[in-house]
Scaffold this motif. Structure first.
Motif, short mmCIF file in Angstrom:
data_model
loop_
_atom_site.label_atom_id
_atom_site.label_comp_id
_atom_site.label_asym_id
_atom_site.label_seq_id
_atom_site.Cartn_x
_atom_site.Cartn_y
_atom_site.Cartn_z
N GLY A 234 -5.73 -1.68 -6.48
CA GLY A 234 -7.17 -1.20 -5.99
C GLY A 234 -6.56 -0.05 -5.17
O GLY A 234 -5.42 0.50 -5.70
N SER A 235 -8.12 0.23 -4.28
CA SER A 235 -8.01 1.61 -3.64
C SER A 235 -8.18 1.61 -2.48
O SER A 235 -9.30 0.48 -2.07
CB SER A 235 -7.91 3.10 -4.58
N GLU B 17 -9.67 -1.44 -1.06
CA GLU B 17 -10.88 -2.75 -1.36
C GLU B 17 -9.16 -2.57 -2.20
O GLU B 17 -8.89 -1.57 -2.91
CB GLU B 17 -11.94 -2.06 -2.31
N VAL B 18 -8.94 -4.31 -2.27
CA VAL B 18 -8.03 -5.03 -3.30
C VAL B 18 -8.85 -5.48 -4.54
O VAL B 18 -9.90 -6.28 -3.80
CB VAL B 18 -7.60 -6.07 -2.31
N VAL B 19 -8.63 -5.32 -5.55
CA VAL B 19 -8.81 -6.37 -6.75
C VAL B 19 -7.72 -7.28 -7.14
O VAL B 19 -6.44 -7.45 -7.41
CB VAL B 19 -9.48 -5.43 -7.58
N PHE B 20 -8.07 -9.07 -6.71
CA PHE B 20 -7.09 -9.67 -6.85
C PHE B 20 -7.73 -10.49 -8.85
O PHE B 20 -8.33 -10.63 -9.00
CB PHE B 20 -8.09 -10.74 -5.90
N ASP B 21 -6.63 -10.62 -9.78
CA ASP B 21 -6.61 -10.97 -10.46
C ASP B 21 -6.62 -13.16 -10.48
O ASP B 21 -5.30 -12.99 -10.45
CB ASP B 21 -5.77 -10.11 -11.64
N GLU C 10 0.25 -2.12 -8.02
CA GLU C 10 -0.39 -3.08 -8.73
C GLU C 10 0.86 -3.54 -8.85
O GLU C 10 1.83 -3.13 -9.45
CB GLU C 10 -1.37 -2.58 -9.95
N GLN C 11 0.99 -5.34 -8.65
CA GLN C 11 1.63 -6.18 -8.83
C GLN C 11 1.52 -7.90 -9.08
O GLN C 11 0.61 -7.68 -8.96
CB GLN C 11 2.73 -6.11 -7.98
N THR C 12 2.07 -8.53 -9.17
CA THR C 12 1.92 -9.95 -9.20
C THR C 12 2.62 -10.30 -8.15
O THR C 12 3.43 -10.46 -7.87
CB THR C 12 2.50 -10.70 -10.70
N PHE D 136 0.68 -1.61 -0.01
CA PHE D 136 0.07 0.12 0.43
C PHE D 136 0.95 1.84 0.14
O PHE D 136 1.91 1.57 0.61
CB PHE D 136 -0.86 -0.90 1.33
N GLN D 137 0.40 2.25 -0.82
CA GLN D 137 1.14 3.40 -0.94
C GLN D 137 -0.31 4.47 -0.39
O GLN D 137 -0.87 4.62 -0.42
CB GLN D 137 1.56 4.24 -2.05
N LEU D 138 0.12 5.54 0.72
CA LEU D 138 -0.19 6.23 1.71
C LEU D 138 0.01 7.02 0.86
O LEU D 138 1.20 8.01 1.06
CB LEU D 138 0.04 6.53 2.92
N ILE D 139 -1.26 8.15 0.38
CA ILE D 139 -1.01 9.73 -0.39
C ILE D 139 -1.91 10.35 0.24
O ILE D 139 -3.08 10.81 0.55
CB ILE D 139 -1.91 9.59 -1.78
#
Length: 190
Positions: free
Chosen positions: A154-155, A168-172, A135-137, A117-120
């Motif tokens: 995700g974001s 919310e994390v999106v899993f491919d 975003e990564q594998t 996670f990156q906090l902005i």
């Protein structure tokens, strides 16, 4: 040649005091770590993490060791930095993919995501902001040593006041015959 050198020296003297006087920039590396709220410098620290399980309509707590670094103080990662070669139950993935017969004799049974996670911050000196899932594998291994790959993105949001990080994390999961966009909600408290 002497005139040119003298001109440069005079120009440097004239502009240098003005720069010091007119600019008071804060170095970005001097800011305290945002991620440190959810990655305390304690042995085997894990934030209070929970994931929403749609199939049973409830939040499930899980343990996932977190960490941040001085080099990337705005990024939160998941690993077991106290036990070389071992990971943690990052994003509850060990449970979600148990059906893939994960191997238990490597650090990949317990997953490692060094920068997740990156906090902005919303603005300079803000106490709230957005969370970007980097975003990564992620590579996981089965008992027979064959790998499979889950891509994440995700974001979300965070608040230094409430100490709540929601994402919310999106899993491919197409690599294992699943959907390209399985969405899961998470909450993290210190």
């Amino acid at each position: 040649m002497r005139i040119q050198s003298l001109s440069i020296a005079i120009l440097a003297l004239v502009t240098t005091p003005g720069c010091k006087k007119n600019y008071d920039a804060e170095a970005t590396y001097a800011k305290r770590s945002l991620a440190q709220i959810w990655a305390k410098k304690e042995n085997f620290y894990a934030p209070q993490a929970s994931v929403y399980i749609d199939s049973i309509a409830t939040w499930r707590n899980f343990i996932g060791f977190s960490f941040t670094s001085d080099g990337d103080p705005d990024k939160l990662g998941f690993a077991n930095i106290y036990n070389a070669g071992k990971g943690t139950n990052a994003l509850y993935m060990r449970n979600f993919y148990a059906g893939q017969t994960l191997t238990s004799d490597s650090g990949y049974y317990n997953i490692t995501i060094p920068k997740c996670f990156q906090l902005i911050p919303n603005a300079s000196a803000a106490t709230e902001g957005t969370v970007k899932v980097l975003e990564q594998t992620v590579t996981l291994y089965r008992t027979n040593k064959t790998p499979f790959y889950i891509r994440i993105s995700g974001s979300g949001t965070y608040s230094e006041i409430s100490k709540l990080l929601e994402v919310e994390v999106v899993f491919d999961e197409t690599n294992i015959g699943g959907s390209p966009a399985v969405k899961r909600k998470y909450k993290f408290l210190p």
